[in-house]
Design an enzyme around this catalytic site. Structure first.
Site, short mmCIF file in Angstrom:
data_model
loop_
_atom_site.label_atom_id
_atom_site.label_comp_id
_atom_site.label_asym_id
_atom_site.label_seq_id
_atom_site.Cartn_x
_atom_site.Cartn_y
_atom_site.Cartn_z
N GLY A 112 59.86 36.81 25.48
CA GLY A 112 60.54 38.04 24.73
C GLY A 112 59.48 38.77 23.84
O GLY A 112 58.65 37.85 22.92
N LYS A 156 59.73 40.27 21.22
CA LYS A 156 60.38 40.11 19.90
C LYS A 156 59.37 39.03 18.84
O LYS A 156 59.24 39.28 18.01
CB LYS A 156 61.81 39.47 19.82
CG LYS A 156 62.71 39.76 18.58
CD LYS A 156 62.96 38.63 17.68
CE LYS A 156 63.16 37.17 18.12
NZ LYS A 156 63.01 36.60 16.98
N ASP A 157 58.93 37.97 20.00
CA ASP A 157 58.11 37.22 19.14
C ASP A 157 56.86 37.63 19.59
O ASP A 157 55.88 36.81 20.33
CB ASP A 157 58.45 35.51 19.49
CG ASP A 157 59.80 35.26 19.24
OD1 ASP A 157 59.95 35.02 18.05
OD2 ASP A 157 60.76 35.38 20.01
N LEU A 210 71.71 30.51 23.37
CA LEU A 210 71.23 31.36 24.06
C LEU A 210 72.16 32.70 23.81
O LEU A 210 73.37 32.73 23.29
CB LEU A 210 71.65 31.08 25.57
CG LEU A 210 70.89 29.80 26.06
CD1 LEU A 210 70.59 29.48 27.37
CD2 LEU A 210 69.18 30.12 25.86
N HIS A 211 71.54 33.79 23.70
CA HIS A 211 72.14 35.05 23.62
C HIS A 211 71.58 36.14 24.46
O HIS A 211 70.96 35.61 25.64
CB HIS A 211 71.74 35.49 21.89
CG HIS A 211 70.34 35.56 21.64
ND1 HIS A 211 69.50 36.37 22.31
CD2 HIS A 211 69.56 34.91 20.74
CE1 HIS A 211 68.27 36.08 22.06
NE2 HIS A 211 68.32 35.07 21.01
N ARG A 271 68.62 32.73 15.13
CA ARG A 271 68.96 32.49 13.74
C ARG A 271 70.07 33.42 13.10
O ARG A 271 70.31 33.00 11.74
CB ARG A 271 67.56 32.62 12.86
CG ARG A 271 66.80 31.15 13.43
CD ARG A 271 65.66 31.45 12.41
NE ARG A 271 64.79 30.34 12.29
CZ ARG A 271 63.74 30.04 13.48
NH1 ARG A 271 63.58 31.02 14.18
NH2 ARG A 271 63.02 29.01 13.42
N GLY A 273 69.48 38.05 24.64
CA GLY A 273 67.80 38.21 24.69
C GLY A 273 67.45 37.31 25.74
O GLY A 273 66.64 37.73 26.62
N HIS A 274 68.04 36.21 25.53
CA HIS A 274 67.47 35.03 26.63
C HIS A 274 67.92 35.37 27.96
O HIS A 274 67.43 35.31 29.11
CB HIS A 274 68.10 33.79 26.32
CG HIS A 274 67.50 33.20 24.68
ND1 HIS A 274 68.76 33.12 23.70
CD2 HIS A 274 66.38 32.70 24.37
CE1 HIS A 274 67.97 32.67 22.70
NE2 HIS A 274 66.88 32.28 23.02
P1 AMP Z 1 63.88 30.81 21.34
O1 AMP Z 1 64.92 30.35 21.95
O2 AMP Z 1 64.03 31.76 20.26
O3 AMP Z 1 62.44 30.02 21.37
O4 AMP Z 1 63.32 32.00 22.30
C1 AMP Z 1 63.25 31.82 23.80
C2 AMP Z 1 62.42 33.19 24.33
O5 AMP Z 1 63.42 34.21 24.06
C3 AMP Z 1 61.16 33.46 23.79
O6 AMP Z 1 60.40 33.97 24.69
C4 AMP Z 1 61.73 34.91 22.90
O7 AMP Z 1 60.70 35.61 22.53
C5 AMP Z 1 62.82 35.34 23.57
N1 AMP Z 1 63.68 35.95 23.08
C6 AMP Z 1 64.34 35.61 21.57
N2 AMP Z 1 65.13 36.64 21.09
C7 AMP Z 1 64.84 37.73 22.11
C8 AMP Z 1 65.35 39.12 22.07
N3 AMP Z 1 66.34 39.44 21.05
N4 AMP Z 1 64.89 39.99 23.14
C9 AMP Z 1 64.39 39.21 24.00
N5 AMP Z 1 63.83 38.24 24.29
C10 AMP Z 1 64.08 37.51 23.09
#
Ligand code: AMP
Length: 285
Positions: free
Chosen positions: A147, A149-150, A33-34, A187, A36-37
């Site tokens: 997000g 972003k995706d 988690l960062h 990543r 964004g999450h």
């Molecule tokens: P992930 O863990 O990468 O599958 O992402 C989980 C959720 O967090 C997805 O809805 C992503 O689009 C969102 N997410 C990932 N990176 C960001 C970001 N930089 N800003 C906002 N949401 C993000």
């Protein structure tokens, strides 16, 4: 904060909270988690009285075993971050719980899943669609938060949720960026230092195209040239695609369209990054 690991426990948790009058927000993640999450979690908490987060590195959406094997896994830190962010429940199933022996059903999102990311990562969006539908069925939230972003992922999930009559609302939130513009991503920690510096080229290319588009919305070729000029100057970037699309991704954008989203995928070493920008929403210099 409750930590649950079986689908049955998770469903029971939601049912109990709903019975006591809560509305439920849900943030599906793959962990590491960062900020964004955390912004998705904050948005969910602002909109609902209870928020659940899932952490599951979904094997079926990875098209390379290597990428799956090297995906960062930081569960203890993630649980800590969720607790500090005020999450009410974290769902951490293992692969056997999500894909028990004998399970064979997958969801094919159709054409929207086979362009852009789907063309470069065969099977990726079937994996995403299947796991998200399973999670929505298990967690049964009022709204699920994603997000931007995706970007294509959100479009695919909206399509699937509509087509399969899934009652949860699908809500998208703005991309959270590092101070140099790089979109936050789990990543990013895998980038070599020189590639981390080089990776800012993605956002610089997107803003260059937005600037060109603002100067002349009737000339998408100029917006493309602007982005390609920036990307081409960075030797460490291996570009998979640069696309200018209608916001619903149903077709390529045309000169003069009021709304265009620019999408980029590029590899830096063995790390593949994606980003996007809605050109007319860009409010930079
Ligand atoms: P992930 O863990 O990468 O599958 O992402 C989980 C959720 O967090 C997805 O809805 C992503 O689009 C969102 N997410 C990932 N990176 C960001 C970001 N930089 N800003 C906002 N949401 C993000």
């Amino acid at each position: 904060m409750d930590v649950v690991s079986t689908p049955a426990e998770m469903s029971a948790w939601t049912a109990a909270r709903r019975a006591s009058g809560d509305t439920m927000g849900f943030v599906p993640t793959m962990g590491a988690l960062h900020a964004g999450h955390l912004s998705l979690i904050a948005s969910s908490r602002a909109a609902h009285s209870a928020t659940a987060v899932s952490i599951f590195v979904n094997p079926t959406q990875f098209d390379h075993a290597d990428d799956f094997a090297h995906y960062p896994r930081t569960l203890e830190r993630d649980l800590d971050a969720c607790a500090r962010a005020g999450v009410d429940a974290v769902f951490i199933p293992d692969a056997g719980a999500m894909y028990p022996e004998g399970s064979t059903t997958t969801i094919d999102p159709g054409p929207i899943g086979s362009i852009l990311e789907g063309a470069h990562r065969p099977g990726h969006f079937a994996g995403v669609a299947t796991i998200v539908v399973k999670l929505l069925n298990i967690v049964d939230p009022d709204a699920a938060h994603f997000g931007a972003k995706d970007y294509q992922q959100v479009a695919v999930i909206r399509r699937v949720a509509t087509d399969l009559d899934i009652p949860s609302r699908i809500v998208a939130h703005p991309t959270v960026r590092e101070s140099d513009g790089l979109a936050m991503s789990s990543r990013n920690v895998r980038l070599a230092p020189a590639d981390r510096t080089a990776a800012t080229v993605i956002h610089r290319a997107l803003t260059a195209s937005a600037r060109a588009h603002r100067a002349d919305p009737g000339d998408l070729a100029a917006a493309r040239r602007a982005a390609l000029g920036v990307l081409g100057a960075e030797a460490r970037a291996d570009v998979d695609y640069l696309a200018f699309m209608a916001p619903d991704l149903s077709r390529e954008s045309r000169d003069g369209d009021p709304d265009t989203v620019a999408l980029v995928a590029a590899r830096f070493g063995d790390v593949r990054l994606i980003d996007n920008l809605a050109l007319s929403e860009w409010n930079g210099d």
